[in-house]
Design a protein around this motif. Structure first.
Motif, PDB file in Angstrom:
ATOM      1  N   UNK A  15      41.939  40.317  29.957  1.00  0.00           N
ATOM      2  CA  UNK A  15      40.570  40.035  30.400  1.00  0.00           C
ATOM      3  C   UNK A  15      40.435  38.597  30.890  1.00  0.00           C
ATOM      4  N   UNK A  16      41.005  37.663  30.132  1.00  0.00           N
ATOM      5  CA  UNK A  16      40.931  36.267  30.560  1.00  0.00           C
ATOM      6  C   UNK A  16      41.742  36.047  31.840  1.00  0.00           C
ATOM      7  N   UNK A  17      42.900  36.661  31.933  1.00  0.00           N
ATOM      8  CA  UNK A  17      43.705  36.526  33.153  1.00  0.00           C
ATOM      9  C   UNK A  17      42.958  37.093  34.348  1.00  0.00           C
ATOM     10  N   UNK A  18      42.340  38.240  34.160  1.00  0.00           N
ATOM     11  CA  UNK A  18      41.595  38.879  35.244  1.00  0.00           C
ATOM     12  C   UNK A  18      40.385  38.023  35.640  1.00  0.00           C
ATOM     13  N   UNK A  19      39.682  37.511  34.647  1.00  0.00           N
ATOM     14  CA  UNK A  19      38.520  36.665  34.942  1.00  0.00           C
ATOM     15  C   UNK A  19      38.943  35.430  35.737  1.00  0.00           C
ATOM     16  N   UNK A  20      40.074  34.856  35.371  1.00  0.00           N
ATOM     17  CA  UNK A  20      40.565  33.687  36.115  1.00  0.00           C
ATOM     18  C   UNK A  20      40.917  34.070  37.548  1.00  0.00           C
ATOM     19  N   UNK A  21      41.528  35.228  37.718  1.00  0.00           N
ATOM     20  CA  UNK A  21      41.891  35.679  39.066  1.00  0.00           C
ATOM     21  C   UNK A  21      40.637  35.922  39.904  1.00  0.00           C
ATOM     22  N   UNK A  22      39.619  36.523  39.312  1.00  0.00           N
ATOM     23  CA  UNK A  22      38.377  36.776  40.049  1.00  0.00           C
ATOM     24  C   UNK A  22      37.710  35.454  40.413  1.00  0.00           C
ATOM     25  N   UNK A  30      37.515  39.304  45.664  1.00  0.00           N
ATOM     26  CA  UNK A  30      36.990  39.502  44.308  1.00  0.00           C
ATOM     27  C   UNK A  30      36.726  40.982  44.043  1.00  0.00           C
ATOM     28  N   UNK A  31      36.141  41.673  45.025  1.00  0.00           N
ATOM     29  CA  UNK A  31      35.889  43.117  44.870  1.00  0.00           C
ATOM     30  C   UNK A  31      37.194  43.897  44.784  1.00  0.00           C
ATOM     31  N   UNK A  32      38.178  43.492  45.555  1.00  0.00           N
ATOM     32  CA  UNK A  32      39.482  44.161  45.504  1.00  0.00           C
ATOM     33  C   UNK A  32      40.115  43.991  44.127  1.00  0.00           C
ATOM     34  N   UNK A  33      39.985  42.821  43.557  1.00  0.00           N
ATOM     35  CA  UNK A  33      40.517  42.584  42.208  1.00  0.00           C
ATOM     36  C   UNK A  33      39.803  43.471  41.187  1.00  0.00           C
TER      37      UNK A  33
END
Length: 181
Positions: A48-55, A64-67
């Protein structure tokens, strides 16, 4: 034939040993579930933290939508994998209880057969037909128990097969949705 104190003590000891073994297996199953849940929670937090950082690092709205959209299929796969682990733990624990139940059923059937044989040996003259009816009833009940156990095993196998098929369909649908997005 009378039951002796030693026989009662031995039966109680055997039953206590069975309960002890089943309790240990139950505890081991709970322990596996706790370990699985801790690992899943840790992985979810890190992802979740990794994904939030990527977004947050996305350069534009489309990225951002693709992620966000790309998160759906892996999440579905992880959910299915988690469910399979839980199901495996439950099946393993259930198998131990089934084995114990089947052992105790066999022991009870043997003991009942022994009682019937003792009754037959000590029955007064002229009661042979009553003893034969009793033996026939016992045989029929044992056949019914074996048939029920066989049917239950077949139903469980069919349920497992259906669960596997539904899981595969869900994964395919999640993958299709992920590809369309």
């Amino acid at each position: 034939m009378f039951i002796t104190a030693d026989q009662i003590t031995a039966a109680n000891k055997a039953n206590l040993d069975t309960v002890k073994g089943l309790s240990a297996k139950s505890f081991a199953g709970v322990e596996k579930l706790v370990e699985l849940n801790m690992a899943a929670a840790k992985a979810l937090m890190n992802e979740s933290f990794s994904h939030a950082q990527a977004v947050l690092a996305a350069k534009d709205l489309q990225q951002a939508l693709a992620l966000q959209t790309g998160l759906f299929a892996p999440a579905a796969e992880k959910t299915v994998a988690y469910s399979r682990h839980v199901y495996g733990i439950a099946v393993e624990a259930g198998a131990e209880f089934t084995k114990a139940l089947e052992r105790k059923t066999v022991e009870a059937q043997k003991a009942l057969n022994q009682v019937i044989e003792n009754v037959a040996k000590n029955a007064p003259a002229g009661t042979e037909s009553a003893v034969a009816v009793l033996k026939s009833a016992l045989s029929s009940s044992q056949s019914a128990i074996e048939s029920a156990q066989s049917s239950a095993k077949q139903a469980l196998a069919m349920a497992e097969s259906n669960i596997t098929a539904v899981t595969e369909q869900a994964l395919n649908a999640a993958a299709a949705v992920g590809k369309k997005a």
